[in-house]
Design an enzyme around this catalytic site. Sequence first.
Site, PDB file in Angstrom:
ATOM      1  CG  HIS A   1      -1.894  -1.005   1.220  1.00 12.69           C
ATOM      2  ND1 HIS A   1      -3.291  -1.041   1.070  1.00 12.69           N
ATOM      3  CD2 HIS A   1      -1.688  -2.472   1.207  1.00 12.69           C
ATOM      4  CE1 HIS A   1      -3.993  -2.033   0.973  1.00 12.69           C
ATOM      5  NE2 HIS A   1      -2.986  -3.099   1.178  1.00 12.69           N
TER       6      HIS A   1
ATOM      7  CE1 TYR B   1       0.227  -4.756   7.586  1.00  9.22           C
ATOM      8  CE2 TYR B   1      -0.888  -2.851   8.810  1.00  9.22           C
ATOM      9  CZ  TYR B   1      -1.060  -3.964   7.776  1.00  9.22           C
ATOM     10  OH  TYR B   1      -2.231  -4.328   7.068  1.00  9.22           O
TER      11      TYR B   1
END
Lengths: 182, 357
Positions: free
Chosen positions: B64, B333
């Site tokens: 993303h 992440y």
Amino acid sequence: MNPRTAGTFSLPARLLHWLMAIMILTMLFVGVGMVATVSERHVWLVQLHKPLGIAILALVIVRLLVRWRYGTPALPADLPPWQRAAAHLSHWALYALMLAMPLIGWTMLSAGGYPVTLFAGVTLPDLVSPSPTLYSALRFAHTWLALSLFALILLHLAAALYHALIRRDGVLASMTRSRKQP
Amino acid sequence: MTQNAAPPPKLILRFTIIGLVIAILATAFAYVGGWLDPGRLTPDRMINTLEDNAGVHEGYRRNHAKGYCVVGSFESNGNVDSLSRATVFETGRVSPLIGRLAIPGGDPHANDGMPPIRSFALQFQLPNDEQWRTAMNAMPVFPVSTPQAFWELLKASQPDSQSGKPDPAKMAAFFAGHPETKPFLAWAKTAQRSSSFVNVEYNSLDAFRFIDAGGTTHFVRWGLVPEAPFTPMTEAQKQDPDFLSRDLRERLDKGPQRWHLIVTVANPGDPTDDATLAWPADRRQIDAGIVTIDRAQDQADGPCRDINYDPLVLPDGIAGSDDPLLSARSAAYSESYNRRTREEAESATSSTQEPRS
């Protein structure tokens, strides 16, 4: 047999030493384990890492006060000067790392903008404002100082066993036995 | 005092014992740290695979990568305060939001028209230094249910060095071996690309737990339902690789954009550990309040740049479920964040230019 060391550590010093030995070794294994898996272990290891780190920070402060109050037994008189120097240097390095690691971890999370949540509903205040540059430097330091701390603990353990098994000079016993000798 | 002590008996055995103790501890440490276990799926490997697929774009998120910061607030109506004791759900409370609208993939210069999915990440700032972070996607289900399968999907979708596209045979083989992807594929077959970030529904996909004031747990999923009506991507938009940001700015120039935060409550027996399975449509849905976005900003200097939208940064009253993807997302992440902040720090020290995001 070598001349024995005089006296032993105080009871609070011995209790703190062995309690923190378990906590710090646990902490180091939790730390390397949690960043090396994407499994569900990751989550609960991280949840354990933060409160355990803060507990170690609190205990090392108590421990320094105990050391200041009760002192330490002298090393054996015949210990070679380099071993004496290595003992003092490594002990102070251990204290420095025990103090620094939790503070670096806390500051690092603050710099990364992460809330430092110990338990549900208990979040520590930020020590610094968010900064990716500071976060990055502290994240690097946290890893490498942790590996240094583990190496130092192995050295400390090897030295303790050397005193117990090779020199047989009572140095390990000063951390395991009470002051009252038969 | 300096008497020379006689060496203890069995000296070699004694040294061997010391060596063994140290070696056992060091080996255990190396095993736990993954150094002796090259087959383990670590956050490092997950992020390396994303980098293999999209290249390394320094300073950007590894997935993303292309997105925009948005700022706004969430106003709770109190409708879910009986399910969760989180302060964010108190009646009338307004929580400041820093969000990020993005498209999936590791290329920060990708064409907005390519992926069928948009994503919306939010950070709710709460009292007492608490935060709630959530990273939602505009799709009804996730393609896979485990981190291992997600990693295999990434491997299968690695672009071929010749064509620049994934090998269709590898993709087909992956989907054939993973029947859990069927609900996602069925959706993807008919899904229309939206004309905007602001007119699609976003879903948490993973299940979470709400914990009420009495300590009782309720399994939930949440999502955002837009006030703007859905319209598909137009032919003109297809020609513009940045149409989503252009559209976002045009809409925000006219006024704030709103979504309703909808909480879906599981019935007993609904799957909470499998993001490939939607819950039946008749489950209780509660409108918890309104998310309002007032302005957008480039991610290069926007407030979302240095936020890791880790879905397990949760306040008291919200907790993770047994969905194994949550732990993996949190771990991966974090690794992505570590890499990009290091690159940001390096570019900040090596030049006076603004670090990229």
